[in-house]
Scaffold this motif. Sequence first.
Motif, PDB file in Angstrom:
ATOM      1  N   ALA A 113      -0.266   4.935  -6.298  1.00 13.81           N
ATOM      2  CA  ALA A 113      -0.720   3.703  -6.953  1.00 13.81           C
ATOM      3  C   ALA A 113      -0.187   3.682  -8.378  1.00 13.81           C
ATOM      4  O   ALA A 113      -0.134   4.708  -9.057  1.00 13.81           O
ATOM      5  CB  ALA A 113      -2.241   3.654  -6.951  1.00 13.81           C
ATOM      6  N   SER A 151      -3.850  -6.491  -6.364  1.00 13.09           N
ATOM      7  CA  SER A 151      -5.165  -5.834  -6.140  1.00 13.09           C
ATOM      8  C   SER A 151      -6.361  -6.776  -6.013  1.00 13.09           C
ATOM      9  O   SER A 151      -7.473  -6.304  -5.783  1.00 13.09           O
ATOM     10  CB  SER A 151      -5.491  -4.798  -7.246  1.00 13.09           C
ATOM     11  N   ASN A 158       0.874  -1.182   0.000  1.00  9.68           N
ATOM     12  CA  ASN A 158       0.000   0.000   0.000  1.00  9.68           C
ATOM     13  C   ASN A 158       0.906   1.225   0.000  1.00  9.68           C
ATOM     14  O   ASN A 158       2.122   1.108   0.173  1.00  9.68           O
ATOM     15  CB  ASN A 158      -0.973  -0.008   1.186  1.00  9.68           C
ATOM     16  N   ILE A 161      -7.237   0.423  -5.659  1.00  7.66           N
ATOM     17  CA  ILE A 161      -8.365  -0.079  -4.865  1.00  7.66           C
ATOM     18  C   ILE A 161      -9.581  -0.078  -5.787  1.00  7.66           C
ATOM     19  O   ILE A 161      -9.874   0.946  -6.419  1.00  7.66           O
ATOM     20  CB  ILE A 161      -8.612   0.814  -3.635  1.00  7.66           C
ATOM     21  N   TRP A 162     -10.237  -1.218  -5.896  1.00 14.45           N
ATOM     22  CA  TRP A 162     -11.391  -1.330  -6.794  1.00 14.45           C
ATOM     23  C   TRP A 162     -12.573  -0.562  -6.226  1.00 14.45           C
ATOM     24  O   TRP A 162     -12.982  -0.795  -5.084  1.00 14.45           O
ATOM     25  CB  TRP A 162     -11.762  -2.800  -6.971  1.00 14.45           C
ATOM     26  N   THR A 163     -13.090   0.400  -7.039  1.00 16.41           N
ATOM     27  CA  THR A 163     -14.276   1.140  -6.593  1.00 16.41           C
ATOM     28  C   THR A 163     -15.365   1.056  -7.659  1.00 16.41           C
ATOM     29  O   THR A 163     -16.149   1.997  -7.822  1.00 16.41           O
ATOM     30  CB  THR A 163     -13.933   2.617  -6.296  1.00 16.41           C
ATOM     31  N   GLU A 171      -9.128   2.178 -12.593  1.00 13.44           N
ATOM     32  CA  GLU A 171      -8.519   1.019 -11.953  1.00 13.44           C
ATOM     33  C   GLU A 171      -7.731   0.151 -12.935  1.00 13.44           C
ATOM     34  O   GLU A 171      -6.653  -0.339 -12.613  1.00 13.44           O
ATOM     35  CB  GLU A 171      -9.574   0.148 -11.263  1.00 13.44           C
ATOM     36  N   TYR A 194      -7.749  -5.326  -1.917  1.00 13.76           N
ATOM     37  CA  TYR A 194      -8.134  -4.179  -2.744  1.00 13.76           C
ATOM     38  C   TYR A 194      -9.326  -4.461  -3.655  1.00 13.76           C
ATOM     39  O   TYR A 194      -9.804  -3.540  -4.338  1.00 13.76           O
ATOM     40  CB  TYR A 194      -6.941  -3.658  -3.540  1.00 13.76           C
ATOM     41  N   GLY A 195      -9.813  -5.706  -3.678  1.00  8.54           N
ATOM     42  CA  GLY A 195     -11.134  -6.002  -4.236  1.00  8.54           C
ATOM     43  C   GLY A 195     -11.306  -5.994  -5.748  1.00  8.54           C
ATOM     44  O   GLY A 195     -12.441  -6.031  -6.237  1.00  8.54           O
TER      45      GLY A 195
END
Length: 187
Positions: free
Chosen positions: A70, A130, A31, A93-95, A101, A134-135
């Motif tokens: 990132a 990720s 991170n 980070i997956w949003t 991303e 981080y999803g």
Amino acid sequence: MDTLQIGNTTLRLVQGDITEQDVEAVVNAANSSLMGGGGVDGAIHRRGGPRILAACRQIRTEQYPDGLPAGEAVITTAGELPARWVIHTVGPIWTGGGNGEEKILAAAYRNSLALAHQHGLRTVAFPSISTGAYGFPITLAAPIALRTVRDEVQARPGAFAEVRFVLFSEADYETYRTALEVLAKAA
Ligand code: AR6
């Protein structure tokens, strides 16, 4: 399939633990703080020992006081790991996919390999960046990871002997195998 030959470079998929890989450099899914965490990051610092954290602190002080953005990558000793070097990169980070991303994930792989090449390192092992804490959905991440590495290897003929993906679970390994098959067919 679990290997793809790209010129003199072998792209290989294995199921296993990134901290056990006997390669010149392993990549850490870190991170921005570079101060450790869970998952791959926790395992690397735990098994590699305090020299890695000391090197990360120095990088924070000297180069990245606000943290590593990132998509960027830095290199440190691998401490007690079988590898000699750790390349720390930060995935997105997956949003939901609408915030760049995919581009940031590709940049993390690309900049890690560029750094390895700058240091003359010929064998590199990546985790699935990720796709844990981080999803990032692994079915979307695997083709991006493989395509980016394939393109970077092609752009540097002869630079790498092997680039390895180390997948922790059997399900992740199968996802990457399927994605590699699709990539090889499309080539
Ligand atoms: N070897 C190989 N793969 C592993 C290992 C291991 N020892 N341990 C976990 N994985 P993650 P991220 C897999 O969460 O999503 C940390 O706290 C895991 O199953 O390590 O990029 C950092 O400090 C998953 O498929 O990385 C950051 O805060 C993949 O590695 C954050 O997590 C990545 O999972 C980064 O999250």
